[in-house]
Design a protein around this motif. Structure first.
Motif, PDB file in Angstrom:
ATOM      1  N   ILE A  86       0.814  -1.210   0.115  1.00 55.45           N
ATOM      2  CA  ILE A  86      -0.089  -0.139   0.024  1.00 55.45           C
ATOM      3  C   ILE A  86       1.011   1.172  -0.182  1.00 55.45           C
ATOM      4  CG2 ILE A  86      -2.093  -1.254   1.069  1.00 55.45           C
ATOM      5  CD1 ILE A  86      -0.950   0.120   3.552  1.00 55.45           C
ATOM      6  N   TYR A  87       2.373   1.101   0.408  1.00 59.07           N
ATOM      7  CA  TYR A  87       3.059   2.433   0.195  1.00 59.07           C
ATOM      8  C   TYR A  87       3.928   2.335  -1.246  1.00 59.07           C
ATOM      9  CZ  TYR A  87       1.861   2.699   5.015  1.00 59.07           C
ATOM     10  OH  TYR A  87       1.452   2.708   6.326  1.00 59.07           O
ATOM     11  N   GLY A  88       3.469   1.334  -1.899  1.00 59.34           N
ATOM     12  CA  GLY A  88       4.386   1.480  -3.254  1.00 59.34           C
ATOM     13  C   GLY A  88       5.636   0.608  -3.435  1.00 59.34           C
ATOM     14  N   PHE A  89       5.874  -0.018  -2.250  1.00 63.37           N
ATOM     15  CA  PHE A  89       7.275  -0.678  -2.261  1.00 63.37           C
ATOM     16  C   PHE A  89       7.172  -2.020  -2.724  1.00 63.37           C
ATOM     17  CE2 PHE A  89       7.689   2.537   0.954  1.00 63.37           C
ATOM     18  CZ  PHE A  89       8.501   3.296   0.456  1.00 63.37           C
ATOM     19  N   ILE A  90       6.512  -2.398  -3.831  1.00 63.16           N
ATOM     20  CA  ILE A  90       6.435  -3.865  -4.362  1.00 63.16           C
ATOM     21  C   ILE A  90       6.470  -3.742  -5.851  1.00 63.16           C
ATOM     22  CG2 ILE A  90       5.017  -5.896  -4.690  1.00 63.16           C
ATOM     23  CD1 ILE A  90       3.943  -5.998  -1.854  1.00 63.16           C
ATOM     24  N   PHE A  91       7.362  -4.502  -6.409  1.00 63.32           N
ATOM     25  CA  PHE A  91       7.457  -4.333  -7.889  1.00 63.32           C
ATOM     26  C   PHE A  91       6.981  -5.838  -8.425  1.00 63.32           C
ATOM     27  CE2 PHE A  91      10.583  -2.723 -11.114  1.00 63.32           C
ATOM     28  CZ  PHE A  91      10.006  -3.025 -12.212  1.00 63.32           C
ATOM     29  N   TYR A  92       5.602  -5.631  -8.819  1.00 59.92           N
ATOM     30  CA  TYR A  92       5.047  -6.758  -9.109  1.00 59.92           C
ATOM     31  C   TYR A  92       5.539  -7.792 -10.190  1.00 59.92           C
ATOM     32  CZ  TYR A  92       1.694  -4.283  -6.177  1.00 59.92           C
ATOM     33  OH  TYR A  92       1.065  -3.720  -5.062  1.00 59.92           O
ATOM     34  N   THR A  93       6.078  -7.092 -11.270  1.00 57.22           N
ATOM     35  CA  THR A  93       6.649  -7.780 -12.368  1.00 57.22           C
ATOM     36  C   THR A  93       7.869  -8.784 -11.883  1.00 57.22           C
ATOM     37  OG1 THR A  93       6.270  -5.993 -13.876  1.00 57.22           O
ATOM     38  CG2 THR A  93       7.891  -7.404 -14.424  1.00 57.22           C
ATOM     39  N   LEU A  94       8.711  -7.800 -10.968  1.00 57.52           N
ATOM     40  CA  LEU A  94       9.870  -8.735 -10.419  1.00 57.52           C
ATOM     41  C   LEU A  94       9.356 -10.035  -9.688  1.00 57.52           C
ATOM     42  CD1 LEU A  94      12.192  -6.054  -8.968  1.00 57.52           C
ATOM     43  CD2 LEU A  94      12.632  -7.618 -10.973  1.00 57.52           C
ATOM     44  N   ALA A  95       8.279  -9.801  -8.892  1.00 50.63           N
ATOM     45  CA  ALA A  95       7.797 -10.803  -7.953  1.00 50.63           C
ATOM     46  C   ALA A  95       7.122 -11.889  -8.825  1.00 50.63           C
ATOM     47  CB  ALA A  95       6.666 -10.270  -7.063  1.00 50.63           C
ATOM     48  N   MET A  96       6.204 -11.743  -9.751  1.00 53.98           N
ATOM     49  CA  MET A  96       5.994 -12.752 -10.701  1.00 53.98           C
ATOM     50  C   MET A  96       6.807 -13.545 -11.461  1.00 53.98           C
ATOM     51  SD  MET A  96       2.940 -12.854  -9.924  1.00 53.98           S
ATOM     52  CE  MET A  96       2.555 -14.232 -11.054  1.00 53.98           C
ATOM     53  N   GLY A  97       8.216 -12.631 -11.942  1.00 56.92           N
ATOM     54  CA  GLY A  97       8.983 -13.427 -12.624  1.00 56.92           C
ATOM     55  C   GLY A  97      10.034 -14.136 -11.726  1.00 56.92           C
ATOM     56  N   MET A  98      10.166 -13.617 -10.371  1.00 58.65           N
ATOM     57  CA  MET A  98      10.947 -14.686  -9.340  1.00 58.65           C
ATOM     58  C   MET A  98       9.936 -15.849  -9.189  1.00 58.65           C
ATOM     59  SD  MET A  98      12.593 -12.055  -6.993  1.00 58.65           S
ATOM     60  CE  MET A  98      11.162 -11.620  -6.326  1.00 58.65           C
ATOM     61  N   LEU A  99       8.784 -15.719  -9.066  1.00 60.37           N
ATOM     62  CA  LEU A  99       8.019 -17.047  -8.788  1.00 60.37           C
ATOM     63  C   LEU A  99       8.099 -17.936  -9.929  1.00 60.37           C
ATOM     64  CD1 LEU A  99       5.629 -18.482  -7.363  1.00 60.37           C
ATOM     65  CD2 LEU A  99       4.009 -16.950  -8.442  1.00 60.37           C
ATOM     66  N   LEU A 100       7.951 -17.587 -11.382  1.00 61.92           N
ATOM     67  CA  LEU A 100       8.216 -18.540 -12.377  1.00 61.92           C
ATOM     68  C   LEU A 100       9.504 -19.177 -12.342  1.00 61.92           C
ATOM     69  CD1 LEU A 100       6.580 -19.382 -15.054  1.00 61.92           C
ATOM     70  CD2 LEU A 100       7.758 -17.596 -16.329  1.00 61.92           C
ATOM     71  N   GLY A 101      10.572 -18.491 -12.247  1.00 58.34           N
ATOM     72  CA  GLY A 101      11.851 -18.660 -12.246  1.00 58.34           C
ATOM     73  C   GLY A 101      12.055 -19.584 -11.224  1.00 58.34           C
ATOM     74  N   SER A 102      11.756 -19.701  -9.837  1.00 63.14           N
ATOM     75  CA  SER A 102      11.841 -20.399  -8.805  1.00 63.14           C
ATOM     76  C   SER A 102      11.106 -21.705  -8.892  1.00 63.14           C
ATOM     77  CB  SER A 102      11.446 -19.670  -7.373  1.00 63.14           C
ATOM     78  OG  SER A 102       9.941 -19.539  -7.267  1.00 63.14           O
ATOM     79  N   LEU A 103       9.912 -21.826  -9.461  1.00 63.78           N
ATOM     80  CA  LEU A 103       9.180 -22.985  -9.679  1.00 63.78           C
ATOM     81  C   LEU A 103      10.006 -23.880 -10.560  1.00 63.78           C
ATOM     82  CD1 LEU A 103       5.635 -21.751  -9.947  1.00 63.78           C
ATOM     83  CD2 LEU A 103       6.522 -22.728  -7.931  1.00 63.78           C
ATOM     84  N   LEU A 104      10.621 -23.341 -11.460  1.00 65.48           N
ATOM     85  CA  LEU A 104      11.309 -24.212 -12.334  1.00 65.48           C
ATOM     86  C   LEU A 104      12.537 -24.813 -11.866  1.00 65.48           C
ATOM     87  CD1 LEU A 104      12.022 -25.524 -15.374  1.00 65.48           C
ATOM     88  CD2 LEU A 104      12.921 -23.009 -15.873  1.00 65.48           C
ATOM     89  N   GLY A 105      13.254 -23.623 -11.030  1.00 65.00           N
ATOM     90  CA  GLY A 105      14.648 -24.114 -10.550  1.00 65.00           C
ATOM     91  C   GLY A 105      14.352 -25.319  -9.315  1.00 65.00           C
ATOM     92  N   ILE A 106      13.491 -25.093  -8.679  1.00 66.58           N
ATOM     93  CA  ILE A 106      13.307 -25.877  -7.655  1.00 66.58           C
ATOM     94  C   ILE A 106      13.213 -27.521  -8.127  1.00 66.58           C
ATOM     95  CG2 ILE A 106      11.788 -26.771  -5.879  1.00 66.58           C
ATOM     96  CD1 ILE A 106      11.421 -23.889  -4.759  1.00 66.58           C
ATOM     97  N   GLN A 107      12.309 -27.647  -9.003  1.00 71.91           N
ATOM     98  CA  GLN A 107      12.179 -28.830  -9.634  1.00 71.91           C
ATOM     99  C   GLN A 107      13.331 -29.445 -10.322  1.00 71.91           C
ATOM    100  OE1 GLN A 107       9.314 -30.734  -9.592  1.00 71.91           O
ATOM    101  NE2 GLN A 107       8.606 -28.984  -8.347  1.00 71.91           N
TER     102      GLN A 107
END
Length: 425
Positions: free
Chosen positions: A316-337
């Protein structure tokens, strides 16, 4: 037993428990077509937006990720999304292959790439929250959740997360460099202790010829009789738990639960790692909760602690970069497997060595960045050239080690793909 060894075992146990949670979540998401479809729907607009509106990608990585010199998530390019996937992939490979939290490297990686510390923390928290919601396995573990433990723990966690968020935002308002220096110092201490212990553990295992599982066994199981002492203090109100394991159950004062929750929430909001790496060792080795109850309750609290901290203290204060968050989620799912499958064909001792290197690379990265930040605040005397050189050394050391590890894991996976085909992670 020395304090250093106790603290190292404590943190290593937490890192391994959090990695297990990450792997469970990853398997839940990738093994469910509906969840994968939801993930695809979330990511497609980002890709389309990147193709349609992306700015040219510049040569300098910090400018790619931290362009416009702003913390607002309004700036976007396809390069940002792709770079965030690589960061998530690196963290996922460490988590899956080593069986210890690779999330420790995400905030240092983002900060090294030009993202302000407070934005790195908020984005990492949101990434953990999104992963926890999408891959929620609470329904599978509900029988192991102690509702009374969880609710009282969350009272402290919410208080801790609020305090940590206020501190981070206040420091940022005073001076963004002060905020970065504070977060950097926290990571220097944490990664330094964990890295030193991981290196000592690796050298000891190599000397003794122990080439067993990299995931270790009961690290930290012998941390003294603190749980018995705490459970023996009759300070009302008392909370009962583990009734299905011990006749009449165990009891502990709610004060200790609230204090533990406060510490976990505070760490989550300050560092952006969700706090999950602290919950397991605190519950098991400090409060004396059974491992079975701890696992279920930890899953329950991560969703609420990470969600509350991410949304109320940063989003709510603007300190989240949603594009980064989604990219990290996608990359981590692949990397963990990929990482988890590689453990089937690689000696545990090798993986232990890589983990020590990865954590110590994060430590070097942050400690080499600190002089420049202290110099900007005029707390120490250092030339801009010297500060820039030290920072560059830290950045290169960090990304070279992580890249080498990633190339090695993926190369090993490709080389053994025929043997790994059909192997259950």
């Amino acid at each position: 037993m020395s304090f250093f060894k106790q603290w190292g075992q404590f943190m290593m146990a937490g890192a391994r428990a959090h990695a297990k949670w990450e792997l469970d979540v990853s398997r839940t998401i990738t093994g469910d077509k509906k969840r994968l479809a939801i993930l695809g729907l979330l990511i497609i607009p980002i890709i389309i937006g990147g193709v349609a509106f992306a700015d040219p990608i510049v040569d300098n990585l910090p400018d790619v990720l931290g362009g416009k010199k702003a913390y607002s998530p309004a700036f976007y390019s396809l390069g940002i999304f792709l770079a965030s996937i690589l960061i998530g992939l690196g963290a996922g490979l460490i988590t899956g292959c080593i069986g210890a939290g690779g999330g420790f490297i995400i905030a240092p990686a983002l900060m090294s790439a030009g993202i302000k510390g407070i934005l790195a923390v908020g984005t990492d928290l949101f990434h953990i929250f999104a992963k926890a919601i999408m891959g929620s396995v609470i329904h599978r573990k509900l029988g192991n959740v102690s509702v009374s433990l969880a609710l009282i723990f969350l009272i402290g966690a919410i208080g801790g997360a609020t305090t940590g968020g206020v501190i981070n935002r206040t420091l940022y308002e005073i001076n963004p460099v002060l905020s970065d220096a504070f977060i950097t110092t926290i990571y220097v201490l944490m990664l330094g202790l964990l890295g030193a212990y991981a290196l000592q553990d690796f050298l000891k295992a190599r000397k003794s010829g122990d080439s067993g599982s990299a995931h270790g066994g009961g690290e930290g199981a012998e941390l003294g009789n603190l749980p018995q002492k705490l459970q023996g203090m009759n300070i009302p109100p008392m909370v009962t738990f583990d009734q299905n394991l011990v006749p009449g159950g165990r009891r502990i004062s709610a004060i200790f639960l609230v204090a533990s929750g406060f510490l976990v929430g505070f760490a989550a909001a300050i560092m952006g790692v969700g706090g999950g790496f602290l919950t397991f060792p605190i519950f098991v080795y400090v409060l004396g909760v059974s491992s079975m109850t701890t696992v279920g309750t930890d899953i329950f609290q991560i969703v609420f602690t990470a969600g509350y901290a991410a949304v109320s203290q940063y989003a709510i204060y603007g300190f989240i970069f949603y594009t980064l968050a989604m990219g990290m989620l996608l990359g981590s799912l692949l990397g963990i497997q990929i990482g988890a499958m590689v453990t089937k064909v690689v000696p545990g001792i090798t993986i232990r060595g890589f983990y020590a290197m990865a954590v110590l690379a994060g430590f070097v990265n942050r400690i080499f960045a600190l002089p420049g930040k202290l110099g900007e605040m005029e707390m120490i005397s250092i030339s801009k050239g010297t500060a820039a050189t030290l920072d560059s050394i830290g950045v290169w050391a960090f990304f070279v080690v992580i890249a080498m590890f990633g190339i090695w894991v993926i190369g090993t996976f490709v080389a053994h793909i025929k043997n790994l085909r059909g192997v259950e992670v």
